[in-house]
Write a protein that holds these residues in place. Structure first.
Motif, mmCIF file in Angstrom:
data_model
loop_
_atom_site.group_PDB
_atom_site.id
_atom_site.type_symbol
_atom_site.label_atom_id
_atom_site.label_comp_id
_atom_site.label_asym_id
_atom_site.label_seq_id
_atom_site.Cartn_x
_atom_site.Cartn_y
_atom_site.Cartn_z
ATOM 1 N N MET A 1 57.097 20.279 24.936
ATOM 2 C CA MET A 1 58.442 20.854 24.952
ATOM 3 C C MET A 1 59.511 19.820 25.276
ATOM 4 O O MET A 1 60.710 20.111 25.161
ATOM 5 N N GLY A 2 59.082 18.621 25.702
ATOM 6 C CA GLY A 2 60.047 17.591 26.050
ATOM 7 C C GLY A 2 60.849 17.923 27.284
ATOM 8 O O GLY A 2 62.011 17.543 27.425
ATOM 9 N N ILE A 3 60.205 18.638 28.229
ATOM 10 C CA ILE A 3 60.867 19.066 29.468
ATOM 11 C C ILE A 3 60.052 18.537 30.647
ATOM 12 O O ILE A 3 58.820 18.616 30.635
ATOM 13 N N PRO A 4 60.691 17.987 31.672
ATOM 14 C CA PRO A 4 59.951 17.389 32.788
ATOM 15 C C PRO A 4 59.024 18.390 33.486
ATOM 16 O O PRO A 4 59.327 19.585 33.580
ATOM 17 N N PHE A 5 57.903 17.868 33.980
ATOM 18 C CA PHE A 5 56.962 18.657 34.790
ATOM 19 C C PHE A 5 57.454 18.706 36.229
ATOM 20 O O PHE A 5 57.909 17.706 36.781
ATOM 21 N N GLY A 6 57.361 19.878 36.843
ATOM 22 C CA GLY A 6 57.797 20.041 38.225
ATOM 23 C C GLY A 6 56.641 20.085 39.201
ATOM 24 O O GLY A 6 56.254 19.071 39.777
ATOM 25 N N ILE A 7 56.042 21.266 39.366
ATOM 26 C CA ILE A 7 54.953 21.423 40.345
ATOM 27 C C ILE A 7 53.832 22.286 39.776
ATOM 28 O O ILE A 7 54.012 23.056 38.829
ATOM 29 N N ILE A 8 52.659 22.116 40.392
ATOM 30 C CA ILE A 8 51.540 23.045 40.221
ATOM 31 C C ILE A 8 51.508 23.938 41.448
ATOM 32 O O ILE A 8 51.529 23.452 42.584
ATOM 33 N N ASP A 9 51.485 25.235 41.238
ATOM 34 C CA ASP A 9 51.299 26.179 42.333
ATOM 35 C C ASP A 9 49.880 26.709 42.233
ATOM 36 O O ASP A 9 49.557 27.465 41.315
ATOM 37 N N LEU A 10 49.012 26.258 43.127
ATOM 38 C CA LEU A 10 47.636 26.752 43.173
ATOM 39 C C LEU A 10 47.580 27.919 44.141
ATOM 40 O O LEU A 10 47.613 27.731 45.354
ATOM 41 N N SER A 11 47.541 29.108 43.619
ATOM 42 C CA SER A 11 47.527 30.295 44.466
ATOM 43 C C SER A 11 46.393 31.213 44.067
ATOM 44 O O SER A 11 46.179 31.466 42.883
ATOM 45 N N LEU A 12 45.661 31.683 45.052
ATOM 46 C CA LEU A 12 44.650 32.698 44.795
ATOM 47 C C LEU A 12 45.381 34.031 44.697
ATOM 48 O O LEU A 12 45.494 34.783 45.659
ATOM 49 N N ALA A 13 45.939 34.281 43.512
ATOM 50 C CA ALA A 13 46.711 35.490 43.259
ATOM 51 C C ALA A 13 45.819 36.483 42.528
ATOM 52 O O ALA A 13 45.445 36.246 41.383
ATOM 53 N N PRO A 14 45.465 37.584 43.162
ATOM 54 C CA PRO A 14 44.493 38.499 42.564
ATOM 55 C C PRO A 14 45.094 39.356 41.460
ATOM 56 O O PRO A 14 46.307 39.382 41.245
ATOM 57 N N THR A 15 44.212 40.049 40.755
ATOM 58 C CA THR A 15 44.603 41.090 39.802
ATOM 59 C C THR A 15 43.760 42.327 40.112
ATOM 60 O O THR A 15 42.783 42.248 40.865
ATOM 61 N N PRO A 16 44.121 43.475 39.527
ATOM 62 C CA PRO A 16 43.313 44.673 39.773
ATOM 63 C C PRO A 16 41.907 44.605 39.183
ATOM 64 O O PRO A 16 41.073 45.479 39.460
ATOM 65 N N ALA A 17 41.605 43.589 38.369
ATOM 66 C CA ALA A 17 40.283 43.486 37.744
ATOM 67 C C ALA A 17 39.193 43.276 38.788
ATOM 68 O O ALA A 17 39.386 42.569 39.783
ATOM 69 N N VAL A 18 38.050 43.868 38.559
ATOM 70 C CA VAL A 18 36.895 43.663 39.437
ATOM 71 C C VAL A 18 36.479 42.193 39.372
ATOM 72 O O VAL A 18 36.411 41.597 38.296
ATOM 73 N N GLY A 19 36.242 41.568 40.529
ATOM 74 C CA GLY A 19 35.820 40.174 40.562
ATOM 75 C C GLY A 19 36.967 39.186 40.607
ATOM 76 O O GLY A 19 36.751 37.977 40.516
ATOM 77 N N ASP A 20 38.201 39.696 40.778
ATOM 78 C CA ASP A 20 39.366 38.806 40.827
ATOM 79 C C ASP A 20 40.178 39.132 42.070
ATOM 80 O O ASP A 20 41.382 39.340 42.011
ATOM 81 N N SER A 21 39.497 39.127 43.224
ATOM 82 C CA SER A 21 40.053 39.674 44.454
ATOM 83 C C SER A 21 39.977 38.680 45.607
ATOM 84 O O SER A 21 38.935 38.065 45.849
ATOM 85 N N VAL A 22 41.089 38.521 46.338
ATOM 86 C CA VAL A 22 41.081 37.719 47.567
ATOM 87 C C VAL A 22 40.300 38.456 48.653
ATOM 88 O O VAL A 22 39.579 37.840 49.446
ATOM 89 N N ALA A 23 40.411 39.777 48.678
ATOM 90 C CA ALA A 23 39.659 40.554 49.667
ATOM 91 C C ALA A 23 38.159 40.307 49.539
ATOM 92 O O ALA A 23 37.448 40.180 50.548
ATOM 93 N N GLU A 24 37.663 40.204 48.305
ATOM 94 C CA GLU A 24 36.236 39.964 48.109
ATOM 95 C C GLU A 24 35.824 38.567 48.594
ATOM 96 O O GLU A 24 34.695 38.374 49.050
ATOM 97 N N ILE A 25 36.731 37.595 48.518
ATOM 98 C CA ILE A 25 36.430 36.272 49.081
ATOM 99 C C ILE A 25 36.247 36.389 50.589
ATOM 100 O O ILE A 25 35.292 35.847 51.161
ATOM 101 N N LEU A 26 37.165 37.087 51.247
ATOM 102 C CA LEU A 26 37.082 37.243 52.701
ATOM 103 C C LEU A 26 35.800 37.986 53.096
ATOM 104 O O LEU A 26 35.169 37.659 54.109
ATOM 105 N N GLU A 27 35.414 38.943 52.274
ATOM 106 C CA GLU A 27 34.172 39.671 52.559
ATOM 107 C C GLU A 27 32.952 38.788 52.319
ATOM 108 O O GLU A 27 31.966 38.858 53.064
ATOM 109 N N GLU A 28 33.002 37.917 51.317
ATOM 110 C CA GLU A 28 31.914 36.970 51.076
ATOM 111 C C GLU A 28 31.801 35.971 52.222
ATOM 112 O O GLU A 28 30.701 35.511 52.567
#
Length: 454
Positions: A267-294
């Protein structure tokens, strides 16, 4: 040097563990659009966004196909509109016209959200700031893609309690204005303390005034990947557990770095930052709560939850900063209730309460996020919850936020449906003891003593 071989290493993560690039967010400065004439201002805004973002969606789709990496969202963030519209807007209704322009531009270029319908009022409010805030209920009710945020506090300036009081009423009014959709408008409104100006995640994204004319920010997420990795170290010590989380976060971030570099180059536009976030979704297996339980909890909310979340958040950040020189935004672990199946289950089981969620916000990346509360909750009570969360951010020198959804017509025991990534949420009880005498005091809470650093 990032190459395709590193991406191939993540194939299993993508195919089986819900790894995705959650968003490519194009930040666009609208400062050069400022005009005293409202019609000309709207025309300049529409033209600049549709020109700079013309190829954003197609570029993301090309990268998806070429590298096999899912890119879930393509989004835009803009300069806080309270600043951009200050010269032309004389009333809340004038700001609503800008919201409609932003929504029209977002539809034209094909993005799912555009953030930056925002005001920064951590110390005081100008008339423009107040007009924008008062326009939020109508703006969110009459648009589809607009996301809004208000920064009401910071470690440097304290907490603007006049803005906190106003925001409590605005949340309530937004809920009423969108009550036919389970008060969905409130899901697109965030109240911040210490808001970062380089955040690619909605609903709190806006382009900071220290940024350039345009920037590419990328948000990466992978709760399922982290959970799968730590399953292999069950029963092991904390050192091995932490090393596993760090190494996994490193690999996830490298995927984001590749995508960000490619999008920036194409796109010819400068890169800023990477945001690495464990951001869940309602899908099964995509949960921060399940990490804490593991990690070892019978269910999120159990004693030890805050400690486990603190450790997880820290290791994610440590792994991410080794993979990219520009990790920023809100990196760490998110705990949005409606977007996390494990959190929803814990609320329904009674192990996760509002008070426990507040404790967890002391160590997570954001705060009280996507929490549905009874529609009868008073504006003063909402302001009190906001004030508590802002105080946590101010004193701990961290970003905190509140995204509460008082669902009009529903009460504890019922469920609100938001759809898509926003998911669904059981209505959670709140403490209804009166705090209005505190909230109605005027002025601001002073900055803490450790703010005096220069």
């Amino acid at each position: 040097m990032i190459n395709i071989y590193e991406v191939n290493e993540t194939n299993q993560m993508i195919d089986e563990e819900n790894l995705d690039v959650r968003t490519i967010t194009l930040g666009i400065s609208l400062l050069d659009c400022v005009d005293t004439d409202l019609d000309r201002l709207n025309e300049k805004i529409y033209r600049k966004i549709t020109t700079l973002a013309e190829n954003l969606v197609s570029t993301g789709e090309e990268i998806e196909k070429e590298f096999g990496i899912p890119i879930v969202n393509k989004r835009i963030s803009v300069t806080p509109i309270a600043l951009v519209g200050a010269s032309a807007c004389k009333s809340p209704e004038d700001f609503v016209s800008i919201a409609k322009t932003l929504d029209r531009a977002a539809l034209k270029v094909g993005v799912n959200f555009i953030g930056g319908y925002s005001a920064l009022v951590s110390k005081a409010m100008t008339k423009s700031d107040e007009d924008l805030i008062r326009s939020i209920p109508e703006a969110l009710a009459c648009t589809e893609r607009i996301c809004s945020s208000v920064n009401v506090g910071s470690t440097r300036t304290g907490i603007n309690m006049d803005a906190v009081r106003l925001c409590g009423q605005i949340v309530k009014d937004t809920a009423e204005a969108t009550k036919d959709r389970d008060s969905l408008g409130c899901a697109k409104l965030v109240v911040f303390c210490n808001a970062p100006d380089d955040n690619p995640f909605m609903a709190g994204a806006f382009l900071g005034v220290t940024e350039g004319d345009a920037v590419i920010n990328v948000g990466v997420s992978g709760p399922g990947v982290v959970k799968h990795a730590i399953e292999k170290v069950r029963g092991k010590g904390f050192e091995e557990l932490c090393e596993t989380i760090k190494k996994t976060a490193f690999k996830i971030t490298r995927v984001g770095q590749l995508v960000a570099g490619e999008a920036s180059k194409r796109m010819g536009i400068p890169f800023g930052i990477i945001d690495l976030s464990l951001a869940p979704t309602p899908a099964v297996g995509d949960s921060v709560a399940e990490i804490l339980e593991e990690i070892g909890l019978s269910q999120v909310g159990a004693p030890g939850t805050t400690a486990a979340l603190a450790m997880l958040n820290d290791q994610v950040k440590k792994g991410g900063v080794m993979a990219s020189s520009y990790v920023g935004g809100l990196s760490g672990a998110f705990i949005p209730v409606s977007e996390d199946k494990g959190m929803i289950d814990a609320v329904q089981a009674g192990t996760l309460t509002m008070e426990k969620l507040e404790a967890m916000t002391c160590v997570c990346s954001v705060g009280l996020d996507m929490i549905a509360i009874p529609g009868k909750t008073s504006a003063a009570t909402i302001s009190g919850i906001i004030a508590d969360e802002m105080a946590i951010g101010m004193v701990n020198q961290k970003t905190t936020a509140v995204r509460l959804i008082p669902v009009i017509g529903k009460d504890v025991g019922e469920t609100a449906q938001f759809g898509g990534l926003l998911g669904y949420a059981p209505i959670i009880p709140v403490n209804e003891a009166d705090c209005s005498a505190f909230i109605n005091r005027q002025g601001r809470i002073p900055a803490p003593i450790h703010s005096f650093k220069n």
